[in-house]
Motif scaffolding. Structure first.
Motif, short mmCIF file in Angstrom:
data_model
loop_
_atom_site.label_atom_id
_atom_site.label_comp_id
_atom_site.label_asym_id
_atom_site.label_seq_id
_atom_site.Cartn_x
_atom_site.Cartn_y
_atom_site.Cartn_z
N VAL A 27 -84.44 6.49 -5.99
CA VAL A 27 -85.68 5.97 -5.43
C VAL A 27 -85.67 6.25 -3.93
CG1 VAL A 27 -87.11 3.93 -5.04
CG2 VAL A 27 -85.83 4.16 -7.18
N LEU A 28 -86.65 7.02 -3.49
CA LEU A 28 -86.79 7.30 -2.07
C LEU A 28 -87.70 6.24 -1.46
CD1 LEU A 28 -87.27 11.16 -2.18
CD2 LEU A 28 -85.25 9.92 -1.49
N VAL A 29 -87.24 5.64 -0.37
CA VAL A 29 -87.97 4.57 0.29
C VAL A 29 -88.26 4.98 1.72
CG1 VAL A 29 -87.04 2.75 -1.19
CG2 VAL A 29 -85.86 3.34 0.92
N GLY A 30 -89.07 4.19 2.38
CA GLY A 30 -89.39 4.45 3.77
C GLY A 30 -90.79 3.96 4.08
N SER A 31 -91.26 4.32 5.25
CA SER A 31 -92.60 3.91 5.67
C SER A 31 -93.65 4.81 5.04
CB SER A 31 -92.70 4.00 7.20
OG SER A 31 -92.62 5.35 7.60
N ALA A 32 -94.90 4.42 5.19
CA ALA A 32 -96.00 5.21 4.65
C ALA A 32 -96.01 6.62 5.26
CB ALA A 32 -97.34 4.51 4.91
N GLU A 33 -95.59 6.74 6.52
CA GLU A 33 -95.54 8.05 7.17
C GLU A 33 -94.50 8.98 6.54
OE1 GLU A 33 -95.22 5.11 9.07
OE2 GLU A 33 -97.35 5.08 9.56
N GLU A 34 -93.53 8.41 5.84
CA GLU A 34 -92.47 9.21 5.22
C GLU A 34 -92.81 9.62 3.79
OE1 GLU A 34 -88.73 7.11 5.85
OE2 GLU A 34 -89.52 6.42 7.76
N ARG A 35 -93.92 9.13 3.26
CA ARG A 35 -94.29 9.40 1.87
C ARG A 35 -94.44 10.89 1.58
NH1 ARG A 35 -94.96 7.13 -2.54
NH2 ARG A 35 -96.51 7.68 -4.07
N VAL A 36 -95.14 11.62 2.45
CA VAL A 36 -95.36 13.05 2.22
C VAL A 36 -94.04 13.82 2.29
CG1 VAL A 36 -96.46 15.13 3.17
CG2 VAL A 36 -97.75 12.99 3.02
N GLY A 37 -93.19 13.51 3.27
CA GLY A 37 -91.89 14.17 3.38
C GLY A 37 -91.01 13.90 2.16
N ASN A 38 -91.03 12.66 1.66
CA ASN A 38 -90.28 12.33 0.45
C ASN A 38 -90.81 13.12 -0.74
OD1 ASN A 38 -88.65 10.51 1.77
ND2 ASN A 38 -89.63 8.70 0.95
N ALA A 39 -92.13 13.23 -0.83
CA ALA A 39 -92.74 13.98 -1.94
C ALA A 39 -92.32 15.45 -1.89
CB ALA A 39 -94.26 13.86 -1.90
#
Length: 184
Positions: free
Chosen positions: A140-152
């Motif tokens: 499970v990749l977590v983080g802030s909303a700004e990190e969502r695209v990078g995680n994807a």
């Protein structure tokens, strides 16, 4: 250099034994109460007692929030939140049912955009996630909303597309719950 201290009561509570300097600073600033949270076998608890601090035994089997509330209760500070706010149940989280009973691994792969030099190379994350998924773990990749695209991007480039991207979708309490049930 001169200091002027407020006449308003200051409350400082220490969570670990290294907080002795904070407790002494609080007393020097006029704290009306100081509480130290120490392990039962910590010999420094005697120092705290001699200095007049209230000593509370830290309970390793309890959640960190419970231990912190124990400190605050000694200062007559009571939470107005229900326990479920701090310890949400798994049905409050957007996790698919098929990950139940599998080892859960939490990863925060990205740091803030302004600190990109702290980031591990994307290829390393991809290799790690693929290896963990191959071993039967749920990543499970977590983080802030700004990190969502990078995680994807990381998940899309991996061979195993089973990793979940919860960046920006869970609050801090839910992250705490996930961390409490995760293997790593």
């Amino acid at each position: 250099m001169k200091f002027r201290f407020s006449s308003t009561p200051i409350y400082i509570f220490g969570r670990h034994t290294y907080s002795l300097k904070n407790l002494i600073l609080g007393a020097a600033c006029g704290a009306k109460a100081s509480v130290a949270n120490v392990m039962a076998d910590d010999p420094r608890s005697k120092i705290y007692s001699v200095l007049g601090f209230d000593v509370r035994t830290y309970h390793a089997e309890d959640h960190e929030v419970t231990n912190n509330f124990g400190l605050l209760e000694r200062l007559n500070v009571v939470s107005t939140r229900e326990p479920d706010f701090f310890f949400p149940k798994s049905d409050h989280l957007p996790l698919p049912a098929e990950i139940k009973d599998k080892p859960l691994i939490l990863i925060q792969a990205l740091s803030s955009p302004s600190q990109y030099w702290k980031r591990w190379p994307e290829a390393y994350w991809i290799r790690l996630i693929d290896s963990l998924a191959d071993s039967g773990s749920v990543v499970v990749l977590v983080g802030s909303a700004e990190e969502r695209v990078g995680n994807a991007d990381i998940i899309n480039k991996s061979c195993n597309k089973t990793a979940l991207n919860l960046a920006g979708q869970i609050n801090l309490s839910e992250l705490g719950f996930l961390a409490s049930i995760a293997q790593c």
